[in-house]
Every structure is written in structure tokens, then in C-alpha cells.
Write a protein that holds these residues in place. Structure first.
Motif, short mmCIF file in Angstrom:
data_model
loop_
_atom_site.label_atom_id
_atom_site.label_comp_id
_atom_site.label_asym_id
_atom_site.label_seq_id
_atom_site.Cartn_x
_atom_site.Cartn_y
_atom_site.Cartn_z
N GLN A 70 0.86 -1.14 -0.02
CA GLN A 70 0.02 0.18 0.00
C GLN A 70 0.90 1.30 -0.05
O GLN A 70 0.57 2.30 -0.72
N ARG A 71 1.93 1.21 0.61
CA ARG A 71 2.90 2.39 0.76
C ARG A 71 3.48 2.62 -0.38
O ARG A 71 3.54 3.86 -1.10
N ARG A 72 3.88 1.46 -1.23
CA ARG A 72 4.68 1.46 -2.31
C ARG A 72 3.77 2.15 -3.28
O ARG A 72 3.82 3.01 -4.16
N ARG A 73 2.53 1.84 -3.47
CA ARG A 73 1.50 1.93 -4.52
C ARG A 73 1.12 3.80 -4.18
O ARG A 73 1.03 4.30 -5.09
N ARG A 74 1.23 3.83 -2.96
CA ARG A 74 0.90 5.57 -2.79
C ARG A 74 2.01 6.38 -2.81
O ARG A 74 1.80 7.36 -3.67
N VAL A 75 3.19 5.80 -2.82
CA VAL A 75 4.48 6.78 -2.93
C VAL A 75 4.89 6.61 -4.22
O VAL A 75 5.25 7.73 -4.98
N GLY A 103 3.46 5.08 -6.87
CA GLY A 103 2.34 4.73 -7.96
C GLY A 103 2.29 3.52 -8.34
O GLY A 103 3.12 2.61 -8.29
N PRO A 104 1.07 2.92 -8.76
CA PRO A 104 0.67 1.47 -9.01
C PRO A 104 1.63 1.03 -10.54
O PRO A 104 1.61 0.05 -10.70
N ALA A 105 1.93 2.08 -11.27
CA ALA A 105 2.79 1.52 -12.40
C ALA A 105 4.22 1.67 -12.21
O ALA A 105 4.85 1.11 -13.29
N HIS A 106 4.54 2.08 -11.32
CA HIS A 106 6.20 2.02 -10.77
C HIS A 106 6.65 0.57 -10.94
O HIS A 106 6.00 -0.44 -10.13
N PRO A 107 7.92 0.23 -11.72
CA PRO A 107 8.11 -1.17 -11.60
C PRO A 107 8.43 -1.70 -10.27
O PRO A 107 8.07 -2.93 -9.83
#
Length: 105
Positions: free
Chosen positions: A78-83, A85-89
Motif C-alpha cells: 500500500q505504501r509503495r503504491r501510494r508513494v 504509484g501503481p505503474a512503478h516497476p
């Protein structure tokens, strides 16, 4: 430093020294990294991922360990997605992360 400690934790996991890895991550690295870098910093997220690995990698891991690992991984994703973004590798490749499997008796 946090990076040196992270490398040590990774080595302990690779050597299957699960208890030692959990101790250094839980008692030293995660609190220090969160205080110094903030909970959303990539290093903190990577350390959380390693903590989950150490929890489920132990041959005596129980349901409580698996539940804790799953909660940690959900938080990391969740933190990675928020920080990032969902498209980030890193978000996409880390979503699978550690597989948390139930214990069947």
C-alpha cells in the motif's frame, strides 16, 4: 548504518538464521530507519519486506508469524503504491513479495 544493517539482515536471511534476522530487523533496523528516514522511505519498505521474509522463512513459523508477515506485506504494498504509484516497476514487482502459506495440521 542502516544500509550496512540491511545487508547484514539480508545475509542472515540467506544463511537461514531466521531468529537473528528477526531480532536485528525488529529491535534495531526498522525503528532506526523509520525514525531517521520516515515510514514511506524505500529503505523502510525494503526492511519491512525482509522482516516478512524472516517471519515466514523460519521452519517453525506459526500462524501468528504468517499473519504478521501478511500484515507487513500489505502495508508495504500500500505504501509503495501510494508513494511510487501503481505503474512503478518496484510496486509491480514487489506486490507478489513473500508468499504467506497457511499451516495445515
Amino acid at each position: 548504518t542502516i544500509v550496512s544493517g540491511s545487508n547484514l539482515a539480508t545475509s542472515l536471511i540467506h544463511l537461514e538464521l531466521w531468529d537473528e534476522a528477526k531480532t536485528i530487523l525488529r529491535d534495531q533496523l526498522l525503528p532506526m530507519a523509520r525514525q531517521s528516514l520516515g515510514r514511506d522511505h524505500e529503505t523502510c519498505l525494503a526492511l519491512g519486506h525482509r522482516m516478512a521474509e524472516a517471519l515466514v522463512g523460519h521452519p517453525n513459523a506459526n500462524d501468528e508469524d504468517r499473519t504478521q508477515a501478511e500484515m507487513i506485506l500489505q502495508d508495504v504494498v500500500q505504501r509503495r503504491r501510494r508513494v511510487l504509484g501503481p505503474a512503478h516497476p518496484r510496486t509491480q514487482t514487489r506486490q507478489g513479495g513473500v508468499t504467506v502459506q497457511p499451516t495445515y495440521k
